[in-house]
Structure formats: structure tokens, C-alpha cells
Design a protein around this motif. Structure first.
Motif, PDB file in Angstrom:
ATOM      1  N   ALA A  42      42.136   6.353  74.187  1.00 34.35           N
ATOM      2  CA  ALA A  42      42.771   7.124  73.365  1.00 34.35           C
ATOM      3  C   ALA A  42      42.364   7.206  71.829  1.00 34.35           C
ATOM      4  N   LYS A  43      41.691   5.883  71.588  1.00 35.40           N
ATOM      5  CA  LYS A  43      41.164   5.766  70.259  1.00 35.40           C
ATOM      6  C   LYS A  43      39.843   6.687  69.803  1.00 35.40           C
ATOM      7  N   ASN A  44      39.270   6.620  71.061  1.00 33.03           N
ATOM      8  CA  ASN A  44      37.602   7.549  70.687  1.00 33.03           C
ATOM      9  C   ASN A  44      37.587   8.804  71.178  1.00 33.03           C
ATOM     10  N   ILE A  45      38.157   9.128  72.334  1.00 33.00           N
ATOM     11  CA  ILE A  45      38.070  10.604  72.956  1.00 33.00           C
ATOM     12  C   ILE A  45      39.156  11.107  73.402  1.00 33.00           C
ATOM     13  N   GLY A  46      40.448  10.404  73.132  1.00 30.67           N
ATOM     14  CA  GLY A  46      41.636  11.026  73.809  1.00 30.67           C
ATOM     15  C   GLY A  46      42.389  12.371  73.098  1.00 30.67           C
ATOM     16  N   GLU A  47      43.418  12.735  73.335  1.00 28.74           N
ATOM     17  CA  GLU A  47      44.114  14.101  72.944  1.00 28.74           C
ATOM     18  C   GLU A  47      44.306  13.913  71.517  1.00 28.74           C
ATOM     19  N   GLU A  48      44.484  12.915  71.022  1.00 33.78           N
ATOM     20  CA  GLU A  48      44.972  12.833  69.352  1.00 33.78           C
ATOM     21  C   GLU A  48      43.634  12.678  68.599  1.00 33.78           C
ATOM     22  N   THR A  49      42.449  12.943  69.226  1.00 31.61           N
ATOM     23  CA  THR A  49      41.319  12.683  68.473  1.00 31.61           C
ATOM     24  C   THR A  49      40.505  14.227  68.274  1.00 31.61           C
ATOM     25  N   PRO A  50      39.533  14.296  67.623  1.00 31.16           N
ATOM     26  CA  PRO A  50      38.984  15.543  67.357  1.00 31.16           C
ATOM     27  C   PRO A  50      38.289  15.861  68.802  1.00 31.16           C
ATOM     28  N   ILE A  51      37.820  15.065  69.484  1.00 30.06           N
ATOM     29  CA  ILE A  51      37.081  15.230  70.784  1.00 30.06           C
ATOM     30  C   ILE A  51      38.329  15.889  71.724  1.00 30.06           C
ATOM     31  N   GLY A  52      39.458  15.388  71.673  1.00 34.61           N
ATOM     32  CA  GLY A  52      40.512  15.993  72.396  1.00 34.61           C
ATOM     33  C   GLY A  52      40.763  15.861  73.980  1.00 34.61           C
ATOM     34  N   LEU A  53      39.959  14.886  74.420  1.00 35.65           N
ATOM     35  CA  LEU A  53      39.957  15.049  76.095  1.00 35.65           C
ATOM     36  C   LEU A  53      41.402  14.413  76.603  1.00 35.65           C
ATOM     37  N   ALA A  54      41.717  15.084  77.644  1.00 33.42           N
ATOM     38  CA  ALA A  54      42.842  14.620  78.447  1.00 33.42           C
ATOM     39  C   ALA A  54      42.265  13.711  79.373  1.00 33.42           C
ATOM     40  N   ARG A  55      43.247  12.711  79.985  1.00 34.78           N
ATOM     41  CA  ARG A  55      42.805  11.718  80.843  1.00 34.78           C
ATOM     42  C   ARG A  55      42.316  12.158  82.151  1.00 34.78           C
ATOM     43  N   GLY A  56      43.269  13.156  82.714  1.00 37.76           N
ATOM     44  CA  GLY A  56      42.677  13.874  83.939  1.00 37.76           C
ATOM     45  C   GLY A  56      42.248  13.040  85.006  1.00 37.76           C
ATOM     46  N   LEU A  57      41.139  12.961  85.538  1.00 38.53           N
ATOM     47  CA  LEU A  57      40.713  12.105  86.571  1.00 38.53           C
ATOM     48  C   LEU A  57      40.599  10.908  86.330  1.00 38.53           C
ATOM     49  N   ASN A  58      40.333  10.547  84.883  1.00 38.16           N
ATOM     50  CA  ASN A  58      40.371   9.033  84.121  1.00 38.16           C
ATOM     51  C   ASN A  58      41.685   8.649  83.977  1.00 38.16           C
ATOM     52  N   ALA A  59      42.527   8.936  84.620  1.00 38.29           N
ATOM     53  CA  ALA A  59      43.981   8.232  84.536  1.00 38.29           C
ATOM     54  C   ALA A  59      43.891   7.275  85.391  1.00 38.29           C
ATOM     55  N   GLN A  60      44.836   6.213  85.272  1.00 40.74           N
ATOM     56  CA  GLN A  60      45.059   5.177  86.443  1.00 40.74           C
ATOM     57  C   GLN A  60      45.254   5.920  87.624  1.00 40.74           C
ATOM     58  N   TRP A  61      45.293   5.188  88.881  1.00 38.35           N
ATOM     59  CA  TRP A  61      45.496   5.684  90.157  1.00 38.35           C
ATOM     60  C   TRP A  61      47.162   5.869  90.306  1.00 38.35           C
ATOM     61  N   THR A  62      47.833   5.025  89.484  1.00 38.04           N
ATOM     62  CA  THR A  62      49.322   5.181  89.549  1.00 38.04           C
ATOM     63  C   THR A  62      49.891   6.458  88.968  1.00 38.04           C
ATOM     64  N   ASP A  63      48.894   7.081  88.105  1.00 34.67           N
ATOM     65  CA  ASP A  63      49.108   8.178  87.370  1.00 34.67           C
ATOM     66  C   ASP A  63      48.403   9.512  87.919  1.00 34.67           C
ATOM     67  N   GLY A  64      47.802   9.338  89.045  1.00 40.61           N
ATOM     68  CA  GLY A  64      47.254  10.421  89.646  1.00 40.61           C
ATOM     69  C   GLY A  64      45.598  10.729  89.439  1.00 40.61           C
ATOM     70  N   GLY A  65      45.259   9.614  88.718  1.00 42.65           N
ATOM     71  CA  GLY A  65      43.748   9.468  88.413  1.00 42.65           C
ATOM     72  C   GLY A  65      43.022   8.856  89.354  1.00 42.65           C
TER      73      GLY A  65
END
Length: 338
Positions: free
Chosen positions: A307-330
Motif C-alpha cells: 500500500a505504501k509503495n505501489i498501492g492504489e493510493e500511490t501514483p503507481i496505483g496498482l491494485a492487489r489483484g493476484l498479489n492479494a492474500q489467498w483468503t482474498d482471492g489472490g
């Protein structure tokens, strides 16, 4: 060409065999700092800030390892490496640990004699083009000039994609992401191709990012992860379980803000084992009981780092997607701490 590639692989493998003879943990402790290989500069992943301090998603993993081993997240010497120099730097012992958006492949794991300690970002190769080019699909790039970093898996993926779709291209080789960005913005190539996360990070630094688009095609699997040399299993175990600790901490609800409270007051046995208030996990890898606690406190758990470095609230704006926890579908899944 084939002889050059084979000789290069043999050279790296030979260096790795020699460097692995020494115990890396002992070297790091004696030196008092971790030599960590990173990219030459990729916003959100690894780049110096205005004060010259390295920060980013990959940098955070380096700091977590340093905190676990040396009790100091700042005891790190960051060594910038390119796609070409990164493997030689690791094999020769110049660096102890490579955390540089590197794809885990069969040949790198076996022929080059490296051990990937896990995946810290599931990615795939994409394409970025100027909106003005009027292209909506990578399959429309027949005859295009393509900026591409040498010494990377993206070279082979690009050739495979264009061959499979019976279209042609002209490569514009670049050594670093900075050079690729410069050439792309100067119009030396029609499109820039690399990992989709890297494209998003690069576009975020543009003066007018909205004038550039990422095409929808993802043409490869790019499991990115840190790596160490073959032959030093003890060091491999330490770095592997530091990464697992960051991932497990997020799943278990341990954050940099609540870690002290959870260490002193938990009824979850796995949390107790992870944070060192129960069991002897640290002893098993040659560290003290609070190694994982320090690793998590360094820059936060995996989710906090993302979240701090590349997440949706940063200029990079990446969603978790595949990089979510297995409990969240990642796909993120840390083995049990027991």
C-alpha cells in the motif's frame, strides 16, 4: 551468439559455486551490513528519494532482512544493478541478496545456480504506447519499434509473441529503465515493453501520464522474487522465512502499529511462534527469538509495504489483484510457522 550465451551462463554458475562456499550469514554479521542488489531506479519499487535514501517495495524486503539479521533496518548497502549485471553481482559475492523485480525461471534457478526464495509480486509483461499512436491492442503493433531492456525475459517473450501472431517488430535495446523511458518519450520507439508493474511505475513519473496507455494484453507470467546463491541453504532459509513472515503477518492481522500489543497479548499460537514469545523458531535458523518481529516492524507487513509503495493510493496505483492474500482471492500464501 549461442556460444556467448553459454559462456556467460557457465561464468555466472562458476562464480556462484565459488561464492557459495562461504557462509553468507557470517559474512553479513562480520561486515555489519547487508549488501542488497536492487534496480538502478524504478519508482515505487527501488529508487533514491530526494534525500538520497533508497525506498520502495523491493527495498523494503532488503530492510526486513537487515532488521532480522542485524537488528537494524538501515544496515543495508544498496547496490544498483542492471538486467545484465545483476546475476554476476550475486554470483561473485558482491551482493548477498538480490531484490530486483527478477522473474523466477527454470534456467535461472538451475543453470545459473540461484535459489529464488519466493514470489513477492505476481506480474506479467505488457506494452505501453502513446495515446496518439491510436493503437488499442498489442496485435496492432505490426512493424513497430519496441524499446526493450537487454538481459531480461522480456526479450524472449517479445519475440515469442510477435512470432506467434505472425507480425514483425524492430527492437530498440536499452540497458536500464531510465534509458527505456528516455528513448520512449523521445519517440525512438513506438512502444515500451516490460513487466506491467514496471510500466505503471514508469508512467507515473511522466509529466503527462494520461497521454499514455497500457495495452490490454499480458503476454507472459512473470513471478518476481528475491534470490540468493545456490549452496548456502542456511542463508536461503533466513531470507525465505523473512519474506514469509511479512506475508503471514498480514494474514494474521499483525501490523507495524499493533505488533507490540500482539506480541504481549495473543491467544493465537501461530502469532506467538512468529513473534518469538513461544517456541524456538529463531534458534532453528541461527537467529534470536525476535527476528521476525523486527522484520515486520522494519517497514510493516506485506500489505503495508504494498500500500505504501505501489498501492492504489500511490501514483503507481496498482491494485492487489493476484498479489492479494489467498483468503482474498489472490495467490499469496505463506507456509505455516510451526
Amino acid at each position: 551468439m549461442k556460444k556467448t550465451v553459454i559462456f556467460g551462463a557457465l561464468t555466472v554458475a562458476g562464480l556462484a559455486a565459488g561464492a557459495a562456499g562461504a557462509a553468507t550469514l557470517d559474512d553479513v554479521k562480520a561486515r555489519g551490513k547487508l549488501n542488497c542488489g536492487v534496480t538502478t531506479g524504478l519508482a515505487g519499487f527501488a529508487a533514491p528519494n530526494a534525500n538520497g535514501e533508497w525506498e520502495g517495495f523491493d527495498v523494503a524486503v532488503c530492510r526486513a532482512v537487515a532488521a532480522a539479521v542485524l537488528n537494524d533496518k538501515n544496515a543495508v548497502e544498496f547496490v544498483p544493478t542492471t538486467g545484465k549485471t545483476r546475476f554476476t553481482a550475486l554470483a561473485s559475492g558482491e551482493i548477498d541478496f538480490l531484490a530486483r523485480n527478477t522473474t523466477w525461471t527454470f534456467s535461472r534457478d538451475t543453470d545459473l545456480k540461484f535459489d529464488f526464495i519466493g514470489v513477492n509480486y505476481y506480474d506479467g509483461q505488457g506494452f505501453m504506447v502513446p495515446k496518439a499512436l491510436g493503437v488499442s491492442s498489442a496485435k496492432d503493433l505490426d512493424g513497430a519499434t519496441v524499446c526493450i531492456q537487454t538481459g531480461t525475459t522480456t526479450e524472449l517473450n517479445l519475440a515469442d509473441f510477435f512470432r506467434k501472431n505472425n507480425i514483425s517488430y524492430e527492437p530498440v535495446p536499452v540497458e536500464t529503465n531510465a534509458e527505456g523511458q528516455q528513448q520512449y518519450l523521445a519517440g525512438a520507439c513506438d512502444t515500451y515493453t516490460t513487466d506491467a508493474s514496471g510500466l505503471a511505475a514508469t508512467r507515473a513519473t511522466f509529466e503527462n501520464p494520461d497521454e499514455h496507455v497500457l495495452l490490454p494484453e499480458i503476454i507472459s507470467k512473470e513471478p518476481l522474487g528475491p534470490l540468493v546463491r545456490h549452496g548456502d541453504n542456511d542463508w536461503g532459509d533466513i531470507t525465505r522465512w523473512v519474506l514469509n513472515a511479512l506475508i503471514a503477518a498480514e494474514e494474521l492481522g499483525i501490523t507495524s502499529a499493533n505488533i507490540e500489543e500482539m506480541a504481549g497479548n495473543t491467544n493465537n499460537p501461530e502469532v506467538a511462534r512468529l513473534l518469538g514469545t513461544e517456541g524456538t523458531l529463531g534458534e532453528m535458523i541461527g537467529l534470536d527469538a525476535e527476528w521476525a518481529k523486527r522484520a515486520i516492524m522494519a517497514e510493516g507487513n506485506y500489505g503495508e509495504i504494498f500500500a505504501k509503495n505501489i498501492g492504489e493510493e500511490t501514483p503507481i496505483g496498482l491494485a492487489r489483484g493476484l498479489n492479494a492474500q489467498w483468503t482474498d482471492g489472490g495467490l499469496l500464501y505463506a507456509p505455516p510457522f510451526r
